[in-house]
Design an enzyme around this catalytic site. Sequence first.
Site, PDB file in Angstrom:
ATOM      1  N   HIS A 102       0.875  -1.271   0.068  1.00 46.44           N
ATOM      2  CA  HIS A 102      -0.167   0.071  -0.066  1.00 46.44           C
ATOM      3  C   HIS A 102       0.964   1.278  -0.024  1.00 46.44           C
ATOM      4  O   HIS A 102       1.505   1.412  -0.809  1.00 46.44           O
ATOM      5  CB  HIS A 102      -0.920   0.025   1.113  1.00 46.44           C
ATOM      6  CG  HIS A 102      -1.955   0.901   1.383  1.00 46.44           C
ATOM      7  ND1 HIS A 102      -2.364   1.762   0.142  1.00 46.44           N
ATOM      8  CD2 HIS A 102      -2.807   1.089   2.259  1.00 46.44           C
ATOM      9  CE1 HIS A 102      -3.345   2.619   0.573  1.00 46.44           C
ATOM     10  NE2 HIS A 102      -3.654   2.212   1.845  1.00 46.44           N
ATOM     11  N   HIS A 137      -2.478  -2.572  -9.691  1.00 47.01           N
ATOM     12  CA  HIS A 137      -3.356  -1.674  -9.013  1.00 47.01           C
ATOM     13  C   HIS A 137      -4.821  -2.523  -8.582  1.00 47.01           C
ATOM     14  O   HIS A 137      -5.274  -3.134  -9.896  1.00 47.01           O
ATOM     15  CB  HIS A 137      -3.787  -0.179  -9.248  1.00 47.01           C
ATOM     16  CG  HIS A 137      -4.396   0.746  -8.500  1.00 47.01           C
ATOM     17  ND1 HIS A 137      -5.806   0.426  -7.996  1.00 47.01           N
ATOM     18  CD2 HIS A 137      -3.978   1.639  -7.587  1.00 47.01           C
ATOM     19  CE1 HIS A 137      -5.933   1.538  -7.059  1.00 47.01           C
ATOM     20  NE2 HIS A 137      -4.971   2.006  -6.860  1.00 47.01           N
ATOM     21  N   ASP A 146       2.690   5.379  -6.904  1.00 50.70           N
ATOM     22  CA  ASP A 146       3.945   5.298  -6.171  1.00 50.70           C
ATOM     23  C   ASP A 146       5.433   5.176  -6.878  1.00 50.70           C
ATOM     24  O   ASP A 146       6.230   5.307  -6.268  1.00 50.70           O
ATOM     25  CB  ASP A 146       3.915   4.197  -5.075  1.00 50.70           C
ATOM     26  CG  ASP A 146       2.858   4.317  -4.186  1.00 50.70           C
ATOM     27  OD1 ASP A 146       1.697   3.506  -4.083  1.00 50.70           O
ATOM     28  OD2 ASP A 146       3.032   5.360  -3.334  1.00 50.70           O
TER      29      ASP A 146
END
Length: 392
Positions: free
Chosen positions: A229, A270, A327
């Site tokens: 995460h 994702h 990210d």
Amino acid sequence: ETGLFTYDPGFVATASCRSAVTYIDGDEGVLLYRGYPIEQLAKHSSFLETSYLLMNGELPDASQFAKFEHEVTHHTMMHEAFKSFLHGFRHDAHPMAMLCGMVGSLAAFYHDDLDLEDPEQRRLAAIRLLAKVPTIAAACYRHSIGWPIRYPRNNLEYVERFLHMMFEVPSGPLQLKPVAAKALDLLFILHADHEQNASTSTVRLVGSTGANPYACVAAGVAALWGPAHGGANEAVLKMLAEIGRPEDVSKAVDRAKDKNSGFRLMGFGHRVYKNFDPRATIIREMCHKVLSELGVDDPMLEVAMRLEEAALKDEYFVQRKLYPNVDFYSGIIYKALGIPTEMFTVMFAIARTAGWVSHWLEQQTDPEAKIGRPRQIYTGAATRDYVGMDKR
Ligand code: SDX
């Protein structure tokens, strides 16, 4: 039927809640905060204005924003007793461990204002969290490098104030390049909320029990820490450093395709976006701009671009719809701003506090909200009788 969208009964059965805060269309790469496209907020808004939008449902007019900014600015200070709490941590404690502990302890300092039936106290708690998490985050960093903490300066805007608490040294004023504050503000907007991701769902699950908002957000910090995460941005930098050179990218791609390797391309994939992550597109463009304006020539950017290029051409990743996520590039920008790797997920937590408190506030006024109680598939033993120790 929700007026805008029609959901099939199967989807409704799996949904964890109803929310008006954020909408994602994973196939189309759409992300809306209270109906506003992330691309437009990234271009025109600020993190504080976006926080107001997420919390209140509408963009503020000038007087509403001035009042909001004044309130947040005047709740940035921490009780002096926090210093002894902070100094109780080892200097090399991970900043997320310190953040989790210190955010949860806020309830010990503000228990007088915890009548959650009072909408004004709920709103004040949300403001306190938005205002104090950056102060706590910067203090954790200063503690980890043995520097004295810096108090929040009320004459600075939200992100500049944070950067000064992080980097200002007693020997003289911090020379901040405008692009640094602008880049961090934009990263905070992009990370502010994301529907029912693991950490936000955690905040809502804890909130559904009637726990105080500080405990809820501390639980969100804990969930965000995981490398699957929010911890992915820190893991991306470690992965890029491990790959080392652009010419070694293909080996990493092959390793990530080997199920037995246990290695995944961090910053890729994702659960919802099965196309591009709109935030990654914005961050990729900003990455080049920030590095050139800061005059930073980071070889990791070349490794990241070659890795992205290789993965996007590879059947394994294309078939599984694995694209760079939020990210993948953010860590390269944080590094260019002088933020150490172990603080990357803390950056994510500062931004996501806006989403966490918005969902918590929404949940508190939801007449249909009940205590969360996920069920399970039982895979254990059938009923059996107890056998005394002497017979086992
Ligand atoms: C965030 O939910 C949110 O909105 C989160 C977030 C937010 O803003 O809150 O967007 C922020 O958490 C972004 C994600 C950051 N995490 C990472 O970058 C870690 C690396 N990514 C993966 O671990 C993974 O992609 C997840 C956790 C993000 C999503 O996992 P899923 O949807 O459960 O997908 P999966 O594990 O079922 O994988 C599907 C397939 C599998 O292969 P097969 O078994 O089908 O053969 O894709 C493979 C996986 O092995 N796969 C990867 C991969 N991610 C999935 N293979 C290599 N590298 C990867 N990164």
